[in-house]
Scaffold this active site. Sequence first.
Site, short mmCIF file in Angstrom:
data_model
loop_
_atom_site.label_atom_id
_atom_site.label_comp_id
_atom_site.label_asym_id
_atom_site.label_seq_id
_atom_site.Cartn_x
_atom_site.Cartn_y
_atom_site.Cartn_z
N GLU A 1 0.80 -1.22 0.00
CA GLU A 1 0.00 0.00 0.00
C GLU A 1 0.84 1.28 0.00
OE1 GLU A 1 -2.77 -0.63 3.23
OE2 GLU A 1 -3.62 -2.39 2.26
N ASN B 1 1.90 -4.51 -3.45
CA ASN B 1 0.49 -4.84 -3.23
C ASN B 1 -0.26 -3.57 -2.82
OD1 ASN B 1 -1.56 -6.97 -2.82
ND2 ASN B 1 -1.40 -6.47 -0.62
N HIS C 1 -10.67 -5.36 -2.60
CA HIS C 1 -11.73 -5.23 -1.58
C HIS C 1 -12.88 -4.46 -2.23
CE1 HIS C 1 -9.16 -6.86 1.51
NE2 HIS C 1 -8.22 -5.99 1.22
N GLU D 1 -6.55 -10.16 -2.13
CA GLU D 1 -7.35 -10.06 -0.89
C GLU D 1 -8.83 -9.92 -1.20
OE1 GLU D 1 -5.78 -6.94 1.64
OE2 GLU D 1 -3.69 -7.50 1.22
N ASP E 1 -12.61 -9.65 -1.48
CA ASP E 1 -13.89 -9.74 -0.78
C ASP E 1 -14.83 -8.75 -1.44
OD1 ASP E 1 -13.03 -7.32 0.49
OD2 ASP E 1 -12.29 -8.42 2.22
O1 G3I Z 1 -3.58 -8.01 18.37
C1 G3I Z 1 -4.42 -6.98 18.91
C2 G3I Z 1 -5.02 -7.42 20.21
O2 G3I Z 1 -3.99 -7.61 21.15
C3 G3I Z 1 -6.01 -6.36 20.69
O3 G3I Z 1 -6.66 -6.82 21.83
C4 G3I Z 1 -7.04 -6.07 19.62
C5 G3I Z 1 -7.98 -4.95 20.03
O4 G3I Z 1 -8.50 -4.28 18.91
O5 G3I Z 1 -6.39 -5.69 18.42
C6 G3I Z 1 -5.52 -6.68 17.93
O6 G3I Z 1 -4.94 -6.22 16.74
C7 G3I Z 1 -5.77 -6.20 15.61
C8 G3I Z 1 -5.09 -6.99 14.52
O7 G3I Z 1 -5.84 -6.90 13.32
C9 G3I Z 1 -4.92 -8.45 14.87
O8 G3I Z 1 -6.16 -9.05 15.08
C10 G3I Z 1 -5.96 -4.76 15.18
O9 G3I Z 1 -6.73 -4.07 16.14
C11 G3I Z 1 -6.66 -4.72 13.87
O10 G3I Z 1 -6.66 -3.36 13.39
C12 G3I Z 1 -5.93 -5.57 12.85
O11 G3I Z 1 -6.65 -5.54 11.67
C13 G3I Z 1 -5.99 -6.06 10.55
C14 G3I Z 1 -5.81 -4.98 9.49
O12 G3I Z 1 -5.19 -5.55 8.35
C15 G3I Z 1 -4.92 -3.85 9.98
O13 G3I Z 1 -4.80 -2.92 8.99
C16 G3I Z 1 -6.86 -7.15 9.98
O14 G3I Z 1 -6.93 -8.22 10.90
C17 G3I Z 1 -6.27 -7.64 8.66
O15 G3I Z 1 -7.18 -8.53 8.05
C18 G3I Z 1 -6.04 -6.46 7.74
O16 G3I Z 1 -5.48 -6.90 6.55
C19 G3I Z 1 -5.20 -5.89 5.60
C20 G3I Z 1 -4.02 -6.36 4.79
O17 G3I Z 1 -2.95 -6.69 5.62
C21 G3I Z 1 -3.61 -5.30 3.79
N1 G3I Z 1 -4.70 -4.90 2.97
C22 G3I Z 1 -5.92 -4.53 3.67
C23 G3I Z 1 -6.34 -5.61 4.64
C24 G3I Z 1 -7.63 -5.25 5.31
O18 G3I Z 1 -7.48 -4.15 6.15
#
Ligand code: G3I
Length: 490
Positions: free
Chosen positions: A167, A208, A244, A272, A274
Amino acid sequence: MAAQLRAARRPGRALAVLALAAAGGLLAAATVGSGPAGAAGTTLRDLAEAKGSYFGTALTQSNLSSSTITAIAGTQFDMVTPGNEMKWDTTEPSAGNFNFGPGDQIVSFAKAHSMRVRGHTLVWHSQLPNWVSSLPTSQVQAAMEKHITTEATHYKGQVYSWDVVNEPFNEDGTLRTDAFTNAMGSGYIADALRTAHAADPNAKLYLNDYNIEGLGAKSDAMYQLVSSLKQQGVPIDGVGFESHFIVGQVPSSLKANIQRFTALGVNVAITELDDRMPVPASAANLAQQATDYAYVVNSCLAVSGCVGVSQWGVGDPDSWIPGFFSGYGAATMYDDNYQPKAAYNATVTALGGGTSPSPSGSTSPSSSPSSSPSSSASPSVPPTGAACKVSTQVSAWNTGLTENVTVTNTGGSDVNGWKLAFTLPGGQTVTNAWNATVSPATGQVAASNLSYNAAIPAGGSTSFGFQANHTGNAAAASGFTLNGVACTAG
Ligand code: G3I
């Protein structure tokens, strides 16, 4: 796409291709193809591979403790992208302290299921630990190179590709301002690619991004960047279109855009996928989603150099969408109960699979397997049996398993209507089945054909499968008889 992909396939894949058992595929039992023996495919991965492609999913560490998710992931998909486990905040949470445990778990799962891995991601402004953004600009390049080298070396030979930079662009096509551009300007991208290549020369290196799937300013910026990198001889193998989408809004220029990137001499991957909609989902939107999925898959398949499609998460419960887009969801091919949706069947069809009864507006297809006999499953069993050969494949986890059974008619005449009796190991209880009815659930059981697979021509085969709980003994069934005649193993 085919040649490169075939060359990159893991040895032993042929065996896995035979593992037709798929919780999801089963659930959509009617998607069975009817090709020559051994060539029929009932799963996304089989169908994709038959076209020299792959079908992937994102998986997170927590997904691995769900037998429902792993059963689908391990059978329907042949490519895994770790959802979060290879990102900088996980792999190097503090300077020089590396943590590859979560990523290693994803890689282990992938290996165990003959899946490849898209490494995701080495350099990204998000999920970047504070210590990196707080570094003096003079120290960022060294930190970035060390991070890339250490992580790409750790996974050397274990990942098919890396999203080296994730990104990098703003919506208007300007380069995003972050710790890396602040320190190195646009040159950080070439530096990151060269560093990754030095660490793992065989990994395919990708940039990406999202909102680059159709023609437009952001996509143009990526195009210019890739063109320039190629001219400079910087190692770059592909561009990831995150994809997305919102139902009904997949860009009509998707295929043309894939084509122009591949014309630069790089691959494209849908990384990715969806397709979100307001929830609760309407029948019309679910139907549109099916159209959208088919469109995306067809667009990729149509262009040599588009190597494969990955969905972001196995099912709707695993999707990031509801957490990020309030009021939206239902973005994947599997519904809240992990039943395949119309989008799944449309994808199967796009991949060249057999047609199936299309769910009409419902999130659950009517093709769900049943372990109870139904009228369509009452073959007229011929009084004489048939010589047969049976092979089994079990994929087990802590308390459950899926088993795929292939029965070959080795006799001289066609079988029309079949009942395959067998013995289940003690402690195993069938919970559902596909391509057959299986009854009773324990002990001495019999699998009976459904209406569409009653015939096994002389020399031909048919496959069915079931899911079962177990209490420790995950061995395959045994003692098979086809219409009363004992079968040989094979
Ligand atoms: O690990 C912490 C946890 O300790 C905490 O309690 C919790 C509370 O919110 O957060 C947890 O972290 C989260 C993390 O995912 C792991 O689950 C973050 O808040 C959350 O923001 C994060 O989201 C991820 C996101 O990327 C971040 O930008 C999504 O799971 C993940 O699917 C998403 O994937 C991205 C790709 O990498 C890049 N392209 C877009 C895609 C969708 O956003």
